[in-house]
Design an enzyme around this catalytic site. Structure first.
Site, short mmCIF file in Angstrom:
data_model
loop_
_atom_site.label_atom_id
_atom_site.label_comp_id
_atom_site.label_asym_id
_atom_site.label_seq_id
_atom_site.Cartn_x
_atom_site.Cartn_y
_atom_site.Cartn_z
N ARG A 12 54.03 37.28 98.22
CA ARG A 12 54.50 37.90 96.97
C ARG A 12 55.99 38.17 97.04
O ARG A 12 56.53 38.49 98.09
CB ARG A 12 53.82 39.26 96.76
CG ARG A 12 52.35 39.23 96.48
CD ARG A 12 51.87 40.68 96.29
NE ARG A 12 50.52 40.75 95.79
CZ ARG A 12 49.43 40.88 96.54
NH1 ARG A 12 49.54 40.92 97.86
NH2 ARG A 12 48.23 40.95 95.98
N SER B 69 70.25 71.89 58.24
CA SER B 69 69.04 71.26 58.74
C SER B 69 69.17 69.76 58.47
O SER B 69 69.34 69.35 57.33
CB SER B 69 67.82 71.83 58.04
OG SER B 69 66.67 71.19 58.53
N LYS C 291 58.04 46.84 96.99
CA LYS C 291 56.69 46.63 97.51
C LYS C 291 56.68 46.70 99.03
O LYS C 291 55.82 47.38 99.63
CB LYS C 291 56.18 45.26 97.03
CG LYS C 291 54.68 45.07 97.09
CD LYS C 291 54.27 43.61 96.83
CE LYS C 291 54.82 43.04 95.54
NZ LYS C 291 54.02 43.37 94.36
N ARG D 86 48.15 54.32 93.61
CA ARG D 86 49.18 54.62 92.60
C ARG D 86 48.74 55.88 91.86
O ARG D 86 47.55 56.24 91.89
CB ARG D 86 49.35 53.45 91.63
CG ARG D 86 48.07 53.06 90.96
CD ARG D 86 48.23 51.80 90.12
NE ARG D 86 46.90 51.29 89.75
CZ ARG D 86 46.66 50.12 89.20
NH1 ARG D 86 47.65 49.28 88.99
NH2 ARG D 86 45.44 49.75 88.86
N MET E 212 58.48 35.62 90.43
CA MET E 212 57.40 34.73 90.82
C MET E 212 56.03 35.40 90.85
O MET E 212 55.90 36.56 91.22
CB MET E 212 57.70 34.15 92.21
CG MET E 212 56.88 32.92 92.49
SD MET E 212 57.04 32.38 94.20
CE MET E 212 55.87 33.45 95.01
N CYS F 27 64.70 68.54 60.46
CA CYS F 27 63.40 68.66 59.81
C CYS F 27 62.86 67.33 59.35
O CYS F 27 61.91 67.26 58.59
CB CYS F 27 63.45 69.66 58.66
SG CYS F 27 64.54 69.15 57.33
N TYR G 153 67.04 74.22 66.92
CA TYR G 153 65.59 74.02 66.84
C TYR G 153 65.25 72.66 66.24
O TYR G 153 66.10 72.03 65.62
CB TYR G 153 64.93 75.14 66.01
CG TYR G 153 65.26 75.09 64.55
CD1 TYR G 153 64.50 74.31 63.67
CD2 TYR G 153 66.35 75.79 64.03
CE1 TYR G 153 64.81 74.25 62.33
CE2 TYR G 153 66.66 75.72 62.68
CZ TYR G 153 65.89 74.94 61.84
OH TYR G 153 66.20 74.85 60.51
N HIS H 77 54.49 57.64 52.29
CA HIS H 77 53.99 58.88 51.70
C HIS H 77 52.66 59.28 52.34
O HIS H 77 52.48 60.42 52.76
CB HIS H 77 53.81 58.68 50.19
CG HIS H 77 53.26 59.88 49.49
ND1 HIS H 77 51.92 60.02 49.21
CD2 HIS H 77 53.86 61.00 49.05
CE1 HIS H 77 51.73 61.17 48.60
NE2 HIS H 77 52.90 61.78 48.49
N GLY I 50 59.66 39.58 85.67
CA GLY I 50 60.08 38.23 85.29
C GLY I 50 60.05 37.25 86.46
O GLY I 50 60.31 36.07 86.30
N GLY J 77 68.16 66.28 57.71
CA GLY J 77 67.03 65.52 57.16
C GLY J 77 67.20 64.09 57.62
O GLY J 77 67.78 63.27 56.93
N ASN K 70 65.20 61.65 58.01
CA ASN K 70 64.54 60.53 57.31
C ASN K 70 65.52 59.90 56.35
O ASN K 70 65.77 58.69 56.40
CB ASN K 70 63.34 61.03 56.48
CG ASN K 70 62.19 61.49 57.34
OD1 ASN K 70 62.24 61.38 58.55
ND2 ASN K 70 61.17 62.02 56.70
N ASP K 71 66.08 60.73 55.47
CA ASP K 71 67.00 60.19 54.48
C ASP K 71 68.32 59.79 55.11
O ASP K 71 68.93 58.81 54.71
CB ASP K 71 67.22 61.20 53.35
CG ASP K 71 66.05 61.18 52.39
OD1 ASP K 71 65.06 60.50 52.69
OD2 ASP K 71 66.11 61.87 51.35
#
Lengths: 910, 910
Positions: B97, B801, B27, B341, B108, B868, B888, B457, B106, B803, B805-806
């Site tokens: 300040r 590729s 500052k 800013r 003053m 994917c 990719y 889903h 966190g 996967g 997610n699984d």
């Protein structure tokens, strides 16, 4: 001879020897070796594997000189046998067999009795006076030769015998008369002509040439190529061809046949053991039409032959340094050894023979240790059915937990307990078991389930308890309502007697007599030798003082997995657990709302009011939740006191609560009502809680350390119980070595979080009791993420224990509850060599374990590492664990000796 | 000065500068920089971070010389402001300040209006004539000083104002009169005295000294230490202290305050934008009691100030090279800039500003690309609600699929379709959705679910379709029977209107006005620049020609994941699928019994008979199974023709059937009955099949390639459909690049097995059609075992590729259907920084991906690798994918531009 293509054996001398496998094939080299040893094997000759190559390379032509060499050796053979091919007066018959350097069951079948033709058969009839026998071997030879050598399908011959039998109304082949068999010979020749396109060859020399060619060709049959491919067999030139004289035990009363063992294969006792029949073929001994006589009778009937035979038995046992299983034939007072091999034996016999042979200085201790297969040892620890007992098999299932059990069937866990209390012995029959059935499983002598695999709940728990169990007997149709089951047309009701063979996976009708295991002195000696060589520690998975004591008796060096959830089910405890679960949600939710408000630096008026309201609301669930844990604490403490005492001086690894909470709730309506009335809530509320806790994939759900992230209080209670118990036992001057293990850790931060709670609680106990006990905190590695981030996890974990059941499930993506349905397709297609739940998948799950150990020891070089999945008791998996540097394996009590021996084996082989 | 502890800024000159962050804090350095730029910030001075260290090290004493330096700088400040601390006639008020080199929330809080005391307040009343204002700032100052500087809890002051308000029956603080506020000042002083133990200090110099000490001390407050720990902030000396003159916009009509932007933050247009209020404080602008005037009015009211301000706006924008958001205050005709800013802006504005600034040569293209956050781009592709629309939020859920949707609610997929067919616009509301709902989801404008997370889903399908979706709105209570839902006390019935904000996750009452997206020229230009720099390819997940076309319009370079299971649900196809499932078991079972018998070399009579019997039994299931596949073939072919055409010239990766078969069966009784009557079987038979296929952990069950191990015929049919379609399209002179992808592979042998079937079928098609098409066969890597054995899998796979997610589910052991319940505890405890289903868990799942790529490329160095899973559209995950060398990413059509920009960002950031 510069280019020897044929090697003779016979008359006590052979041109080949055992080390010429590459040239003579396994079988040929062995025949040569035995001949050289002075064992009277029927003489013969072996055509080399290189000759096969030359034949194939030449597009199916015999290399120059082969014909001459075969003729010369045939002449030697005829001389040795005092018989001649095609000579009706003294006909030489031979067998022709393939035999490569590596045993290849995919190759050509054997041709027996080669040399028969229309004339020779007359001679045999004249000699034996048995036309039926003669025509029968002749028609069999035409069939075999046509099928195996000339490619005329066996089916066609079968068609002829069928139609003949129909016409003459014969039921069995043996009902056919000599005349009818003679007719069949003619018909078979016609079939042969029709399909082969030529007459059946009457010239035995031509028969032999065709048979040799067929063996050569079989080397490149699709079956053989496929077999070599599948088994990665490369670098071989071809197959050898073994031509060996046939000998007959059924040519008169100076003939006979038998099987003998150099020691008793059931008990291991050192004695000549076996049986024989005079004037008989090998088949007759097997068929059981005539009763064979015991060996010692031979000594009376034919002392010279008996002396020669027992001398050979001694010689062969000394030579092969193992108990031999020997087939012999006596032809006209002349003894021939047809085969010798290491004899199969019971586990008890294996142990005794190994120990005795060391005493006899035949082998050394290390060899002895290797003589018993680890998987066999299991047999010695359980009762078994008397071998003589008549078995009526109802159906088969998986041999889920070994042993033998006899009892009356019941269909509920409650019934099992109440019948037991009335002094009855019961078998608990369930479609599948769940944690609620534990009491009933314990009350039963054996457990039978319709569904589930080798690692189903029933199987795992039964093995842990040492209860005999047959799991996944799919032919059963169990009806809980009528308390009955149908199986292959039979209906059995509650109270009917059955017997279970847990080692064979058989369900048997009625009460079979059993024999108890004898852990004889031989066993103790043997296991001591095993322990002397093994490097890997062996601990046990045990949840009760009884299991712990038993495992210790079996040689366990500590507990590698003490599951605490079973302790939550027993007796009244389950009610406290259920009370806790009912309150848990509100408790956690409110606690989570209160915590941040309490730490606000300058709370607003609204926040102050909210906090007051929440704290008021919190009172009831907190009282219930804390109250439930308080009820559980003394139970848990008592459990641990018992276990620590049983394992005094040895480490005890205690896994904190693992299963999802819904496993503690009743699933059926009736039990839910009971719970509701006991908990003073509505049945709908219980049902709602059950539904709320329902998970789509419970395997990947809210369990293990995840429970403690939500409810750290549960692990705190357990940590307190452990340490209070440890201090109590330590004050009794017994050494306690508690190791606290956190399940299902996926990230080091989980471990850090719960460890902080646990250490905090333990320090409280130490302050309260003014006493300290040394302990470790470690983790299961069972989530793949934990394995690949093990370097970070080892920052917090003082030991690792690989939970390979779950690591297999997650790492391979197989639910062990569901995979049974399709894993059979995998085994059928050869996609997995072993069921990965029985034997650790080395390339996949094993790789994760290896990565886990390597990373873990990067951070903590002396990290203690063990395994506590089912694989800890599987010899093949134990071998792998040894290889990747684990410190110990842990398995169910009854697998402890198996594991000790397996560890010894790998140390010796490694 | 040899030991400068204090740095002055003001009057157009500062002793510090931007690069002195370490010494002056962020500052302080910034205030110095602006001052040097000629920006009229209120003057002040900064005490260095080293001074803080010296103070702390000395145990809380000012280092020698500090007092003098503060006094000197205070004097300079008084001179600059023409005011003096404690001077009632011209009082100087200051703010104090903290400000470290790194921003630390966190630390003053700020102390404002320091300098007030009983006398100064009189002066202010005299000057402003506003006693209420004066007492109000005085009582606030006592509260703030007491709380922040002296540690007297804010709560105590709150208690006083509460009791005063109760007594005088004031509802709001603003209801209190000047007199009542004056009383409050006295009460506050009493509170101060009671809790601090001393009188409130009337001497502003003492106030200042105490405030400076408090800032110094705040450096080591538990909060600040914790914050540094959590954020791994080390190596700092301490905090700087900024003492700055207060300025007031409410001291008369020559005063004012405002906020301005250098460009329009909504549209991006280049114009001075903002608003102000004369004789007002900042609060007044925000509070909305008075209506602020637009910027250009300032030009009329105060041309000189306006000119100065706009000049400064230009200067600041040029200096910071970005659109600025500036706060200013006019005090007695003197302009002060309080803050500048980089301004927040809409996505549209961000794109326009970036493009314009390149044209203005303010920044280059690369900088422009970095100016728009990838996650923002999504906003530009969907309709949104008019910002002016009045929102009545019913409840909140997860922002599962962005956009805005308005419609009448319906509760079943069938209703959604039939209402749509009647021309109505509907929102489909479900507890959760299943594959059976696809038709209804497509018919609806938006989807709202009660349960499920960002990867449920509903969420996945909705994003794929580009449908707006709010998922997991837990406050809903949906009642399918009454077709209504309760939410926070309101009941809505079928047909009621709601609006969904899929970007915010809000459910809104009634019909809100929407605006359509405009993909303006700026957007096109901008995305072109992004494409110029990115290295990573971007494909799309698309199952239909429509999706493919849309994704292509959004810049997709091919399809990375074309799921084929959705094609099995549409219209009549589902009946063929169900027919296949009913026959499948018998079909496979008999086929498996027949196959080995057919290859027996010499079958026995019994075997021949068995084979005949089995073949007869096989006829019916085979006819049904083959018949069903034959029905599906033309549908699938047509699907692929459409997709290949839409993607002509680009690669299309087609994943063969993945979900478990039970997903295709109806779960409720009514639908099961319907199926039974259609299939001409009993409802019990349908129910039995549903039960038989039920899995305990479907995630780890019989699906993906495992289906094809049991039923290779399914993949054969799909391979045929793909190749017949490819040949058809190729004959229309359109280039097709099919890539066939096998899901859920765990071992190379699985891949080898199905690949053989697929290649065999494809070769058949090629022969039939007398035409060939180039294609690849590759695999998903989604099972952890596949990742750790990728070297072997790459022997068969022509591409990978991931996967994810699984892979996340199995690798971390989280069921995405269940984890929602406990993952919140993880986020609350900071155990995972991000939801691993939204942003790839780098250390865990990411490690498996990395291992997979490394091993795969050991075997096949040029192996093409993509992703994917849902992560393919997440910027943070894309960054990771780039880093580990993927070729990719593939994501849903609407995420394609997001991915393109994210890929550009990571390429630029290196």
């Amino acid at each position: 001879m510069s280019n020897q293509m044929v090697y003779f054996f016979g008359n006590g001398q052979a041109e080949g020897q055992a080390k010429m496998k590459q040239t003579l094939g396994g079988k040929g080299a062995n025949l040569a070796e035995m001949t050289n040893l002075g064992v009277p094997v029927p003489p013969g000759f072996t055509i080399t594997t290189d000759t096969c190559k030359d034949y194939v390379d030449a597009g199916g032509k015999w290399p120059a000189g082969l014909k001459e060499q075969v003729d010369q050796n045939l002449a030697k053979l005829e001389q040795a046998m005092q018989a001649k091919l095609a000579d009706p007066a003294a006909p030489l018959l031979v067998s022709v067999r393939s035999g490569a350097a590596v045993s290849m069951p995919g190759m050509m079948d054997t041709v027996l009795n080669l040399g028969l033709n229309d004339k020779v058969i007359e001679g045999i009839i004249a000699k034996t006076g048995n036309a039926r026998f003669a025509y029968d071997i002749y028609r069999r030879f035409i069939d075999m030769f046509g099928d195996v050598v000339m490619g005329c399908d066996h089916e066609h011959f079968e068609h002829e015998i069928d139609s003949l039998k129909k016409r003459v109304k014969a039921k069995q082949d043996t009902d056919l008369t000599a005349l009818q068999l003679a007719e069949l010979v003619q018909r078979y020749k016609a079939v042969y002509k029709k399909h082969v396109g030529k007459m059946f060859p009457q010239d035995p020399t031509q028969q032999l040439e065709l048979a040799i060619n067929a063996v050569f060709k079989s080397w490149n049959s699709p079956r053989a190529i496929k077999y070599r491919e599948l088994n990665h067999i490369t670098g071989l030139h071809g197959t050898a061809v073994n031509v060996q004289a046939m000998v007959f035990g059924n040519m008169g009363n100076d003939c006979g046949t038998g099987v003998c063992f150099t020691r008793n294969p059931s008990t291991g006792q050192k004695e000549y053991y076996g049986e024989f029949l005079m004037n008989a073929q090998g088949e007759d001994v097997v068929a059981g039409i005539r009763t064979p006589e015991p060996m010692k009778q031979l000594g009376k009937k034919s002392p010279a032959i008996y002396k020669q035979l027992t001398g050979l038995m001694d010689k062969l046992e000394r030579h092969y340094q193992d108990m031999q299983d020997i087939e012999f034939t006596i032809q006209q007072d002349r003894l021939f050894i047809l085969q010798t091999r290491n004899g199969k034996r019971t586990a008890a016999a294996a142990v005794r023979i190994a120990v005795d042979m060391v005493k006899e200085k035949l082998i050394d201790k290390k060899q002895a240790v290797l003589r018993v297969e680890p998987s066999q040892v299991d047999q010695l620890l359980h009762p078994s059915f008397k071998p003589s007992a008549k078995r009526q098999v109802l159906c088969k299932g998986l041999p889920a937990s070994p042993g033998a059990a006899v009892g009356q069937i019941v269909f509920t866990a409650d019934d099992a307990e109440s019948w037991r209390d009335k002094g009855k012995t019961v078998i608990l029959v369930r479609i599948e078991t769940s944690p609620e059935d534990i009491g009933g499983m314990d009350a039963a002598k054996g457990i039978l389930t319709q569904r589930g695999g080798m690692t189903s709940h029933a199987a795992v728990v039964a093995r842990g308890m040492g209860r005999c169990c047959v799991a996944g007997a799919g032919d059963l149709e169990i009806n809980y309502k009528t308390r009955s089951m149908k199986v292959n047309g039979k209906t059995l009701k509650q109270g009917d007697w059955i017997s279970l063979d847990g080692s064979a996976g058989e369900v048997l009708l009625g009460q079979l007599p059993t024999v108890d295991p004898e852990l004889s002195g031989h066993f103790g000696t043997f296991m001591k030798w095993a322990d002397e060589v093994r490097k890997l520690g062996v601990r046990t998975n045990a949840d009760t003082p009884e299991d712990a004591a038993r495992a210790r008796a079996f040689g366990a060096e500590g507990i590698g997995l003490c599951r605490t959830e079973h302790m939550f089910f027993e007796g009244d405890r389950i009610w406290a657990v259920r009370q806790m679960i009912l309150a848990a949600d509100d408790y956690a939710e409110l606690r989570n709302q209160i915590a941040p408000l309490e730490t606000v630096d300058s709370p607003s008026r609204e926040q102050v009011q909210t906090l007051a309201r929440l704290k008021k609301e919190f009172r009831d669930p907190k009282a219930k939740f804390d109250g439930a844990l308080k009820k559980l604490l003394p139970y848990q403490r008592q459990d641990f006191i018992g276990i620590f005492k049983a394992m005094a001086g040895l480490p005890v690894t205690i896994r904190l609560l693992d299963p999802p909470l819904h496993e503690f709730l009743p699933q059926d309506e009736k039990s839910q009502k009971e719970m509701a009335s006991r908990m003073k809530v509505t049945p709908a509320a219980v049902k709602a809680k059950v539904d709320e806790l329902h998970e789509i994939n419970p395997m990947l759900g809210h369990r293990g350390v995840r429970l403690a992230i939500t409810y750290p209080e549960i692990y705190r209670m357990q940590a307190r119980a452990i340490m209070e118990a440890a201090i109590t036992v330590a004050r009794q001057k017994k050494k306690v070595l508690p190791e606290i293990m956190i399940p299902l850790v996926g990230t080091v931060l989980e471990l850090k979080f719960v460890k902080k709670h646990i250490v905090d609680e333990i320090e409280k106990v130490f302050r309260e009791k003014k006493s300290r006990v040394k302990y470790l905190i470690g983790t299961m590695i069972e989530v793949p993420r934990a394995a690949v981030t093990a370097d970070r996890i080892a920052e917090e974990a003082e030991f690792f224990s690989f939970g390979t059941n779950d690591l297999t499930q997650m790492g391979m993506g197989f639910s062990r509850d569901d995979a049974g349905k399709f894993l059979k397709d995998y085994v059928r297609q050869g996609l997995y060599e072993f069921d990965p739940f029985q034997s650790l998948d080395r390339r996949g799950t094993g790789k994760l374990v290896k990565i886990g150990i390597e990373l873990g020891r990067l951070t903590r070089p002396k990290l203690k590492v063990g395994i506590c999945g089912e694989h800890g008791g599987d010899p093949r998996s134990i071998e792998f664990c040894h290889g990747i540097g684990m410190n110990y394996v842990s398995c169910s009590p009854f697998r402890v000796p198996v594991a000790r021996l397996a560890a010894a084996h790998v140390a010796l082989k490694g």
